[in-house]
Design a protein around this motif. Structure first.
Motif, PDB file in Angstrom:
ATOM      1  N   TYR A 221       0.976  -1.298  -0.020  1.00 11.79           N
ATOM      2  CA  TYR A 221       0.128  -0.179  -0.006  1.00 11.79           C
ATOM      3  C   TYR A 221       0.710   1.311  -0.026  1.00 11.79           C
ATOM      4  CZ  TYR A 221      -4.198  -2.793   0.900  1.00 11.79           C
ATOM      5  OH  TYR A 221      -5.147  -3.546   0.767  1.00 11.79           O
ATOM      6  N   THR A 222       2.102   1.156   0.665  1.00  9.46           N
ATOM      7  CA  THR A 222       2.771   2.517   0.779  1.00  9.46           C
ATOM      8  C   THR A 222       4.279   2.539  -0.215  1.00  9.46           C
ATOM      9  OG1 THR A 222       2.159   2.333   2.997  1.00  9.46           O
ATOM     10  CG2 THR A 222       3.598   3.920   2.365  1.00  9.46           C
ATOM     11  N   GLY A 223       4.674   1.322  -0.727  1.00 11.31           N
ATOM     12  CA  GLY A 223       5.730   1.245  -1.419  1.00 11.31           C
ATOM     13  C   GLY A 223       6.825   1.340  -0.838  1.00 11.31           C
ATOM     14  N   LEU A 224       7.113   0.879   0.549  1.00  9.99           N
ATOM     15  CA  LEU A 224       8.210   0.949   1.238  1.00  9.99           C
ATOM     16  C   LEU A 224       8.681  -0.432   1.423  1.00  9.99           C
ATOM     17  CD1 LEU A 224       7.050   2.735   4.768  1.00  9.99           C
ATOM     18  CD2 LEU A 224       8.511   3.438   2.880  1.00  9.99           C
ATOM     19  N   LEU A 225       9.783  -0.817   0.585  1.00  6.87           N
ATOM     20  CA  LEU A 225      10.388  -1.939   0.628  1.00  6.87           C
ATOM     21  C   LEU A 225      11.170  -2.415   1.845  1.00  6.87           C
ATOM     22  CD1 LEU A 225      10.891  -4.418  -1.349  1.00  6.87           C
ATOM     23  CD2 LEU A 225      12.668  -3.295  -2.461  1.00  6.87           C
ATOM     24  N   ASN A 226      10.522  -3.087   2.777  1.00 10.32           N
ATOM     25  CA  ASN A 226      11.070  -3.517   3.997  1.00 10.32           C
ATOM     26  C   ASN A 226      11.567  -4.878   3.983  1.00 10.32           C
ATOM     27  OD1 ASN A 226      11.534  -4.191   6.711  1.00 10.32           O
ATOM     28  ND2 ASN A 226       9.458  -4.301   7.140  1.00 10.32           N
ATOM     29  N   PHE A 227      12.994  -5.146   3.993  1.00 10.98           N
ATOM     30  CA  PHE A 227      13.506  -6.466   4.099  1.00 10.98           C
ATOM     31  C   PHE A 227      13.844  -6.721   5.590  1.00 10.98           C
ATOM     32  CE2 PHE A 227      15.415  -6.051  -0.467  1.00 10.98           C
ATOM     33  CZ  PHE A 227      14.476  -6.367  -0.746  1.00 10.98           C
ATOM     34  N   GLY A 228      13.217  -5.973   6.478  1.00 12.56           N
ATOM     35  CA  GLY A 228      13.534  -6.200   7.957  1.00 12.56           C
ATOM     36  C   GLY A 228      12.404  -6.776   8.735  1.00 12.56           C
ATOM     37  N   GLN A 229      11.261  -7.140   8.180  1.00 14.21           N
ATOM     38  CA  GLN A 229      10.115  -7.666   8.878  1.00 14.21           C
ATOM     39  C   GLN A 229      10.565  -8.571  10.144  1.00 14.21           C
ATOM     40  OE1 GLN A 229       7.598  -6.025   9.087  1.00 14.21           O
ATOM     41  NE2 GLN A 229       5.650  -7.021   9.223  1.00 14.21           N
ATOM     42  N   ALA A 230      11.638  -9.580   9.931  1.00 15.07           N
ATOM     43  CA  ALA A 230      12.113 -10.369  10.790  1.00 15.07           C
ATOM     44  C   ALA A 230      12.340  -9.635  12.204  1.00 15.07           C
ATOM     45  CB  ALA A 230      13.110 -11.315  10.315  1.00 15.07           C
ATOM     46  N   GLY A 231      12.995  -8.264  11.933  1.00 18.95           N
ATOM     47  CA  GLY A 231      13.416  -7.661  12.946  1.00 18.95           C
ATOM     48  C   GLY A 231      12.194  -7.121  13.886  1.00 18.95           C
ATOM     49  N   PHE A 232      11.306  -6.784  13.297  1.00 17.56           N
ATOM     50  CA  PHE A 232       9.979  -6.428  13.803  1.00 17.56           C
ATOM     51  C   PHE A 232       9.532  -7.678  14.940  1.00 17.56           C
ATOM     52  CE2 PHE A 232       9.847  -2.901  10.696  1.00 17.56           C
ATOM     53  CZ  PHE A 232      10.045  -1.757  11.548  1.00 17.56           C
ATOM     54  N   MET A 233       9.708  -8.597  14.054  1.00 15.70           N
ATOM     55  CA  MET A 233       8.972  -9.769  15.013  1.00 15.70           C
ATOM     56  C   MET A 233      10.240 -10.324  15.879  1.00 15.70           C
ATOM     57  SD  MET A 233       8.014 -12.239  11.447  1.00 15.70           S
ATOM     58  CE  MET A 233       7.488 -13.447  12.645  1.00 15.70           C
ATOM     59  N   MET A 234      11.041 -10.160  15.928  1.00 14.55           N
ATOM     60  CA  MET A 234      12.342 -10.328  16.908  1.00 14.55           C
ATOM     61  C   MET A 234      12.020  -9.233  18.199  1.00 14.55           C
ATOM     62  SD  MET A 234      16.426 -10.706  16.487  1.00 14.55           S
ATOM     63  CE  MET A 234      16.469  -9.144  15.593  1.00 14.55           C
ATOM     64  N   MET A 235      11.800  -7.921  17.983  1.00 14.54           N
ATOM     65  CA  MET A 235      11.425  -7.155  19.001  1.00 14.54           C
ATOM     66  C   MET A 235      10.091  -7.721  19.469  1.00 14.54           C
ATOM     67  SD  MET A 235      13.304  -4.690  18.953  1.00 14.54           S
ATOM     68  CE  MET A 235      14.733  -5.986  18.362  1.00 14.54           C
ATOM     69  N   GLY A 236       9.257  -8.039  18.942  1.00 14.70           N
ATOM     70  CA  GLY A 236       7.992  -8.466  19.560  1.00 14.70           C
ATOM     71  C   GLY A 236       8.158  -9.741  20.490  1.00 14.70           C
ATOM     72  N   ALA A 237       9.061 -10.562  19.787  1.00 17.28           N
ATOM     73  CA  ALA A 237       9.313 -11.834  20.770  1.00 17.28           C
ATOM     74  C   ALA A 237      10.249 -11.561  21.960  1.00 17.28           C
ATOM     75  CB  ALA A 237      10.098 -12.953  19.827  1.00 17.28           C
ATOM     76  N   TYR A 238      11.212 -10.752  21.675  1.00 17.36           N
ATOM     77  CA  TYR A 238      12.031 -10.496  22.885  1.00 17.36           C
ATOM     78  C   TYR A 238      11.676  -9.654  23.936  1.00 17.36           C
ATOM     79  CZ  TYR A 238      16.124 -13.222  21.429  1.00 17.36           C
ATOM     80  OH  TYR A 238      17.195 -14.186  21.276  1.00 17.36           O
TER      81      TYR A 238
END
Length: 324
Positions: free
Chosen positions: A35-52
């Protein structure tokens, strides 16, 4: 492996909590890129922040589940600001590179000896989900639906995971149908247009990045609860690319695309695993390591064909362009 066993394995894979986790991560990516055109290759990082965030909140700070969940979302918001503030005013490829580099740097930091008292180092953190499972209202027992079977804890987690996915998709649909959503789609399609009209493009991009990151953090929380374990090796860049694969299969910029795409992805993984494992019984050269490698070779080849012949996803009508 017989056909019924393969069908049962496929059904379990498509509705598993892991499928819900990947679908949720893909929903966040859909908001970022679809929807926004932001090519995010770091979604695993956000998942890591949530888990930790959840695990550290419970184990190190003694917070309850609600407090640790709030801490996990705060970690993800801070990460989004760290990624976005220096890059979102620049070209899209700068953000893509930074998102990948920051995620991998954080993963290496979390597994370091220096961080071991807080993150557990290479061993990670375990047994932090008691507060969540204490909320389970389902009576103890075994629950069976066709080829699917759960105990009360598995069923509770599965229901929470898929309800979270559906609620998040409805929220994203509402947002993209609002004036805010029309602006971010305009940024995706032609950024100079909203800029020339005086829209604060940077602010809209940042809002989209934070919101998609929070969705990714929720996926990380559910993944941590599913495994009752947080380990840095879980959050490799391949996790982000699996979510992108589901998103491409279902169609970017489509509200329900990530769910259908991830369900198809898990079914393909289950079928190829089953067929290759069956073939390894008769082909001596096809050992367990070759089965794992062959599975990803087939997935990669299938994804290339999809991008070539169905770039808008499996469920788009012929000739249909990305949904507005």
């Amino acid at each position: 492996m017989d056909f019924l066993e393969l069908l049962s394995l496929t059904a379990r894979a498509a509705v598993s909590p892991e499928a819900a986790v990947l679908a949720l991560a893909a929903v966040g990516l859909n908001l970022h890129y679809g929807y926004t055109g932001l090519l995010n290759f770091g979604q695993a990082g956000f998942m890591m922040m949530g888990a930790y965030g959840l695990a550290i909140g419970v184990l190190s700070l003694g917070l309850g589940f609600a407090g640790a969940l709030a801490m996990a979302l705060a970690f993800a918001a801070v990460l989004a600001l760290l990624m976005g503030l220096p890059t979102l005013r620049l070209r899209a490829d700068y953000f893509a590179i930074v998102s990948l580099a920051v995620t991998e740097s954080l993963r290496l930091l979390f597994r370091s000896t220096w961080m071991e008292p807080v993150t557990g180092g290479v061993q990670g953190l375990q047994r932090f989900g008691d507060g969540f499972f204490a909320l389970n209202p389902i009576p103890p027992g075994d629950y069976v639906l066709g080829p699917l079977h759960w105990n009360e804890a598995q069923l509770f987690l599965c229901l929470v995971a898929w309800v979270t996915v559906v609620a998040t998709i409805l929220l994203v649909r509402m947002l993209v149908a609002s004036p805010w959503g029309r602006v971010i789609r305009a940024i995706r399609d032609n950024e100079p247009g909203p800029t020339s009209l005086g829209k604060p493009v940077f602010r809209y991009k940042m809002q989209s990045l934070v919101l998609g990151g929070l969705i990714g953090a929720l996926a990380g929380v559910l993944l941590a609860l599913s495994h009752q374990d947080v380990n840095p090796e879980t959050y490799l860049p391949t996790l982000t690319f699996f979510a992108y694969t589901g998103l491409v299969l279902g169609g970017m910029g489509k509200a329900w695309g990530p769910v259908f795409g991830v369900a198809v992805f898990w079914m393909i993984v289950a079928v190829t695993d089953g067929l290759l494992a069956g073939a390894s019984d008769t082909l001596s050269w096809l050992g367990p390591q070759q089965v794992s490698a062959a599975r990803f070779v087939l997935l990669g080849a299938g994804l290339m064909l999809l991008v070539m012949y169905r770039p808008d996803g499996l469920f788009a009508k012929r000739g249909q362009r990305r949904a507005a």
